[in-house]
Design a protein around this motif. Structure first.
Motif, PDB file in Angstrom:
ATOM      1  N   PRO A  12      46.568  28.011  58.114  1.00 23.31           N
ATOM      2  CA  PRO A  12      47.727  28.881  58.385  1.00 23.31           C
ATOM      3  C   PRO A  12      49.054  28.342  57.866  1.00 23.31           C
ATOM      4  CG  PRO A  12      46.299  28.729  60.314  1.00 23.31           C
ATOM      5  CD  PRO A  12      45.803  27.720  59.336  1.00 23.31           C
ATOM      6  N   ALA A  13      49.198  27.032  57.747  1.00 21.34           N
ATOM      7  CA  ALA A  13      50.496  26.468  57.358  1.00 21.34           C
ATOM      8  C   ALA A  13      50.700  26.406  55.848  1.00 21.34           C
ATOM      9  CB  ALA A  13      50.635  25.052  57.942  1.00 21.34           C
ATOM     10  N   VAL A  14      49.760  26.900  55.063  1.00 27.70           N
ATOM     11  CA  VAL A  14      49.884  26.795  53.613  1.00 27.70           C
ATOM     12  C   VAL A  14      51.048  27.652  53.116  1.00 27.70           C
ATOM     13  CG1 VAL A  14      48.287  28.691  53.149  1.00 27.70           C
ATOM     14  CG2 VAL A  14      48.594  26.890  51.449  1.00 27.70           C
ATOM     15  N   ARG A  15      51.763  27.152  52.086  1.00 32.27           N
ATOM     16  CA  ARG A  15      52.918  27.856  51.529  1.00 32.27           C
ATOM     17  C   ARG A  15      52.605  28.311  50.104  1.00 32.27           C
ATOM     18  NH1 ARG A  15      57.077  25.085  50.395  1.00 32.27           N
ATOM     19  NH2 ARG A  15      56.170  22.990  50.511  1.00 32.27           N
ATOM     20  N   PHE A  16      53.099  29.500  49.759  1.00 32.08           N
ATOM     21  CA  PHE A  16      52.871  30.082  48.430  1.00 32.08           C
ATOM     22  C   PHE A  16      54.203  30.444  47.789  1.00 32.08           C
ATOM     23  CE2 PHE A  16      48.549  30.697  49.870  1.00 32.08           C
ATOM     24  CZ  PHE A  16      47.808  30.596  48.709  1.00 32.08           C
ATOM     25  N   LYS A  17      54.234  30.306  46.472  1.00 33.17           N
ATOM     26  CA  LYS A  17      55.320  30.863  45.675  1.00 33.17           C
ATOM     27  C   LYS A  17      54.668  31.826  44.690  1.00 33.17           C
ATOM     28  CE  LYS A  17      59.339  29.781  42.832  1.00 33.17           C
ATOM     29  NZ  LYS A  17      60.163  28.700  42.229  1.00 33.17           N
ATOM     30  N   VAL A  18      54.905  33.112  44.895  1.00 36.74           N
ATOM     31  CA  VAL A  18      54.191  34.152  44.160  1.00 36.74           C
ATOM     32  C   VAL A  18      55.061  34.641  43.006  1.00 36.74           C
ATOM     33  CG1 VAL A  18      53.049  36.394  44.309  1.00 36.74           C
ATOM     34  CG2 VAL A  18      52.976  34.823  46.264  1.00 36.74           C
ATOM     35  N   GLU A  19      54.450  34.702  41.825  1.00 38.37           N
ATOM     36  CA  GLU A  19      55.085  35.279  40.640  1.00 38.37           C
ATOM     37  C   GLU A  19      54.279  36.519  40.258  1.00 38.37           C
ATOM     38  OE1 GLU A  19      57.795  34.440  39.015  1.00 38.37           O
ATOM     39  OE2 GLU A  19      58.266  32.712  40.283  1.00 38.37           O
ATOM     40  N   GLN A  20      54.868  37.699  40.466  1.00 33.06           N
ATOM     41  CA  GLN A  20      54.190  38.944  40.140  1.00 33.06           C
ATOM     42  C   GLN A  20      54.525  39.334  38.705  1.00 33.06           C
ATOM     43  OE1 GLN A  20      55.438  41.744  43.155  1.00 33.06           O
ATOM     44  NE2 GLN A  20      53.905  41.007  44.611  1.00 33.06           N
ATOM     45  N   VAL A  21      53.476  39.503  37.899  1.00 35.61           N
ATOM     46  CA  VAL A  21      53.645  39.768  36.472  1.00 35.61           C
ATOM     47  C   VAL A  21      52.670  40.859  36.061  1.00 35.61           C
ATOM     48  CG1 VAL A  21      54.392  37.408  35.974  1.00 35.61           C
ATOM     49  CG2 VAL A  21      51.963  37.993  35.874  1.00 35.61           C
ATOM     50  N   ALA A  22      52.795  41.304  34.817  1.00 36.94           N
ATOM     51  CA  ALA A  22      51.808  42.218  34.234  1.00 36.94           C
ATOM     52  C   ALA A  22      50.565  41.412  33.873  1.00 36.94           C
ATOM     53  CB  ALA A  22      52.382  42.890  32.992  1.00 36.94           C
ATOM     54  N   VAL A  23      49.407  41.874  34.290  1.00 37.71           N
ATOM     55  CA  VAL A  23      48.158  41.148  34.040  1.00 37.71           C
ATOM     56  C   VAL A  23      47.271  41.885  33.030  1.00 37.71           C
ATOM     57  CG1 VAL A  23      48.147  39.923  36.244  1.00 37.71           C
ATOM     58  CG2 VAL A  23      47.167  42.224  36.103  1.00 37.71           C
ATOM     59  N   GLN A  24      47.775  42.941  32.447  1.00 40.86           N
ATOM     60  CA  GLN A  24      47.085  43.581  31.336  1.00 40.86           C
ATOM     61  C   GLN A  24      48.110  44.369  30.535  1.00 40.86           C
ATOM     62  OE1 GLN A  24      44.423  46.218  33.748  1.00 40.86           O
ATOM     63  NE2 GLN A  24      45.133  47.830  32.382  1.00 40.86           N
ATOM     64  N   GLY A  25      47.743  44.692  29.322  1.00 38.12           N
ATOM     65  CA  GLY A  25      48.677  45.409  28.484  1.00 38.12           C
ATOM     66  C   GLY A  25      49.468  44.482  27.587  1.00 38.12           C
TER      67      GLY A  25
ATOM     68  N   TYR B 271      52.508  43.382  27.607  1.00 42.06           N
ATOM     69  CA  TYR B 271      53.490  42.454  28.165  1.00 42.06           C
ATOM     70  C   TYR B 271      52.849  41.327  28.980  1.00 42.06           C
ATOM     71  CZ  TYR B 271      56.540  46.366  26.996  1.00 42.06           C
ATOM     72  OH  TYR B 271      57.191  47.373  26.331  1.00 42.06           O
ATOM     73  N   ALA B 272      51.538  41.371  29.126  1.00 43.06           N
ATOM     74  CA  ALA B 272      50.868  40.426  30.023  1.00 43.06           C
ATOM     75  C   ALA B 272      51.009  38.990  29.537  1.00 43.06           C
ATOM     76  CB  ALA B 272      49.393  40.796  30.172  1.00 43.06           C
ATOM     77  N   VAL B 273      50.749  38.741  28.259  1.00 40.25           N
ATOM     78  CA  VAL B 273      50.767  37.368  27.754  1.00 40.25           C
ATOM     79  C   VAL B 273      52.134  36.729  27.954  1.00 40.25           C
ATOM     80  CG1 VAL B 273      50.531  35.937  25.700  1.00 40.25           C
ATOM     81  CG2 VAL B 273      48.925  37.812  26.102  1.00 40.25           C
ATOM     82  N   GLY B 274      53.187  37.430  27.572  1.00 37.95           N
ATOM     83  CA  GLY B 274      54.528  36.869  27.700  1.00 37.95           C
ATOM     84  C   GLY B 274      54.914  36.604  29.142  1.00 37.95           C
TER      85      GLY B 274
ATOM     86  N   GLU C 120      38.722  44.539  27.163  1.00 42.08           N
ATOM     87  CA  GLU C 120      40.079  44.750  26.654  1.00 42.08           C
ATOM     88  C   GLU C 120      41.125  44.430  27.719  1.00 42.08           C
ATOM     89  OE1 GLU C 120      37.621  46.806  26.430  1.00 42.08           O
ATOM     90  OE2 GLU C 120      37.219  47.116  24.298  1.00 42.08           O
ATOM     91  N   ASP C 121      40.818  44.749  28.979  1.00 37.77           N
ATOM     92  CA  ASP C 121      41.778  44.471  30.048  1.00 37.77           C
ATOM     93  C   ASP C 121      42.013  42.974  30.221  1.00 37.77           C
ATOM     94  OD1 ASP C 121      42.015  47.160  30.504  1.00 37.77           O
ATOM     95  OD2 ASP C 121      40.520  47.200  32.125  1.00 37.77           O
ATOM     96  N   LEU C 122      40.961  42.172  29.977  1.00 38.82           N
ATOM     97  CA  LEU C 122      41.064  40.726  30.207  1.00 38.82           C
ATOM     98  C   LEU C 122      41.457  39.955  28.958  1.00 38.82           C
ATOM     99  CD1 LEU C 122      37.906  40.156  32.449  1.00 38.82           C
ATOM    100  CD2 LEU C 122      40.255  40.655  33.146  1.00 38.82           C
ATOM    101  N   LEU C 123      41.721  40.671  27.849  1.00 42.04           N
ATOM    102  CA  LEU C 123      42.075  39.992  26.608  1.00 42.04           C
ATOM    103  C   LEU C 123      43.310  39.098  26.723  1.00 42.04           C
ATOM    104  CD1 LEU C 123      41.384  42.550  23.748  1.00 42.04           C
ATOM    105  CD2 LEU C 123      40.263  40.361  24.163  1.00 42.04           C
ATOM    106  N   PRO C 124      44.353  39.463  27.482  1.00 41.47           N
ATOM    107  CA  PRO C 124      45.513  38.553  27.568  1.00 41.47           C
ATOM    108  C   PRO C 124      45.150  37.151  28.020  1.00 41.47           C
ATOM    109  CG  PRO C 124      46.076  40.709  28.456  1.00 41.47           C
ATOM    110  CD  PRO C 124      44.607  40.734  28.193  1.00 41.47           C
ATOM    111  N   PHE C 125      44.091  37.014  28.810  1.00 45.58           N
ATOM    112  CA  PHE C 125      43.730  35.699  29.333  1.00 45.58           C
ATOM    113  C   PHE C 125      42.838  34.918  28.364  1.00 45.58           C
ATOM    114  CE2 PHE C 125      44.628  38.497  32.890  1.00 45.58           C
ATOM    115  CZ  PHE C 125      45.608  37.769  33.539  1.00 45.58           C
ATOM    116  N   SER C 126      42.628  35.484  27.177  1.00 45.05           N
ATOM    117  CA  SER C 126      41.992  34.752  26.093  1.00 45.05           C
ATOM    118  C   SER C 126      42.955  34.565  24.936  1.00 45.05           C
ATOM    119  CB  SER C 126      40.735  35.505  25.612  1.00 45.05           C
ATOM    120  OG  SER C 126      39.737  35.533  26.615  1.00 45.05           O
ATOM    121  N   ASP C 127      44.231  34.838  25.174  1.00 46.10           N
ATOM    122  CA  ASP C 127      45.232  34.684  24.123  1.00 46.10           C
ATOM    123  C   ASP C 127      45.474  33.204  23.845  1.00 46.10           C
ATOM    124  OD1 ASP C 127      47.548  36.054  22.532  1.00 46.10           O
ATOM    125  OD2 ASP C 127      48.464  34.378  23.608  1.00 46.10           O
TER     126      ASP C 127
END
Length: 406
Positions: free
Chosen positions: A166-179, A181-184, A212-219
């Motif tokens: 329960p005490a874990v802390r997160f810093k969340v960065e919400q970005v585009a994950v497909q399309g 703009y995803a890579v940048g 095709e949706d997961l292609l940014p993560f193979s850039d």
């Protein structure tokens, strides 16, 4: 050719634009690869925005409807395509665009072949080697999470991680994950979290999708950014069967975002059970050691030398007395035997002594020097002699023997 101009002799806008159109027209037709980000059809023309697959660069493409419909399957938003086009510059609007002559969708087979070539290149550089992967911290103080906006992957990671610790802390960065703009955006988020010294581990999470949706993560640029991070990176892209190149270069691969939460954050319940087990084991080990030492001490105390020291002294004293008596008996026996032997020798000496013969009435004739005379022929008339008897000595002188009677 460049035109000669000066402040006094400038060229009108139409002339300059006509010159630009002439230069661009000399390029001829080209094959261009990109990703469709906008697609609008108006009348007999289809307007497309074609974005570079890596860089943040795009261009407008005008396509006759017949050319668009001749492409099988028909391109849609997000599709990777190769366009045979002629670059045009519209003088009236001062804008640049491609005129499409043919559109070919990039097939899955071709994408896979490109990914395989990139995979072999990165493998040859050692980016997939196990010895360069870092261990995750046991309990990270803060976790960086890169995910889609309001995505199920974000909820899965946060909920499962907080349920486990329960005490874990997160810093969340919400970005585009497909399309396009995803890579940048993912690359920028990675650099931002990696620069934050409070972040101990970074999770890149996304739900399942098509190739095709997961292609940014193979850039390539994104993969190299992950390899250069100082902070350990966990890849949680898609489902178990999905395998982008990011999975190979990351320090740890999770099959799903939920699995990433389980691998990064320890379960507080499991850790409490483990601590209890280790504590019980420690108690058993220490208790066993104490019992063994106590048994050893009792064994030492039960030994006669420690249980009754005086008794040992008494036993030694008894042994000393026994040895003394035994020595006395041995010495007394030796003296008795020696006395008996002495008596026997004395009796033999007495029996063999001349004194015993003298006591029977014999005498010993000796010269003055003590020489014993054994034969009468050894004495001359007139020789002084001594006769030894049992009770004394008598000096005499020899005379001639009388002649024997006839």
């Amino acid at each position: 050719m460049s035109a000669k101009t000066s402040p006094e002799q400038p060229l009108p806008v139409r002339t300059v634009l006509q010159m630009v159109a002439g230069w661009i027209g000399k390029l001829g037709t080209v094959w261009v690869e990109g990703q469709i980000t906008e697609l609008t059809a108006r009348g007999g023309t289809v307007f497309v925005t074609l974005r570079d697959p890596v860089a943040n660069v795009s261009a407008r493409v005008t396509c006759p409807r017949g050319v668009y419909e001749a492409s099988v399957p028909r391109p849609v938003d997000g599709a990777r395509v190769v366009v045979h086009a002629k670059p045009d510059f519209w003088v009236n609007r001062g804008s640049f665009a491609f005129t499409a002559l043919e559109i070919r969708p990039v097939g899955v087979g071709e994408l896979l072949a490109r990914l395989e070539r990139l995979r072999r290149l990165l493998a040859s550089e050692g980016l997939f080697n196990a010895d360069r992967k870092r261990r995750l911290p046991f309990l990270p103080g803060a976790i960086g999470l890169i995910c889609g906006r309001d995505s199920a992957a974000e909820r899965d990671v946060l909920e499962n991680a907080r349920r486990r610790w329960p005490a874990v802390r997160f810093k969340v960065e919400q970005v585009a994950v497909q399309g396009p703009y995803a890579v940048g955006e993912v690359t920028e988020a990675l650099r931002k979290l990696d620069a934050d010294r409070d972040i101990d581990v970074i999770i890149v999470a996304r739900g399942g999708g098509s190739l095709e949706d997961l292609l940014p993560f193979s850039d390539e640029s994104l993969v190299r950014t992950v390899a250069a991070c100082r902070t350990p990176v966990v890849s949680a892209i898609g489902h178990e069967q999905d395998s982008p190149i990011l999975d190979l270069v990351a320090d740890l691969r999770a099959s799903t975002p939920t699995d990433a939460a389980k691998k990064v954050v320890p379960d507080v319940g499991e850790q409490l059970v483990l601590i209890r087990q280790l504590r019980d084991r420690g108690r058993r080990v220490v208790g066993g050691w104490v019992e063994r030492e106590r048994a050893w001490l009792a064994s030492m105390r039960s030994r006669p030398s420690l249980a009754d020291p005086v008794r040992e002294i008494e036993r030694r004293a008894e042994q000393t007395d026994q040895l003394r008596d035994r020595a006395r008996r041995c010495l007394s026996g030796s003296l008795d035997r020696a006395g008996d032997d002495l008596q026997h020798i004395r009796a033999r000496l007495i029996a063999l002594s001349p004194a015993a013969t003298l006591e029977r009435g014999y005498a010993i004739a000796q010269r003055p020097d003590g020489e014993v005379i054994r034969h009468a022929a050894d004495v001359a008339p007139g020789d002084p002699l001594t006769l030894r008897f049992t009770d004394g000595r008598l000096p005499v002188r020899a005379e001639a023997d009388p002649e024997p009677s006839s």
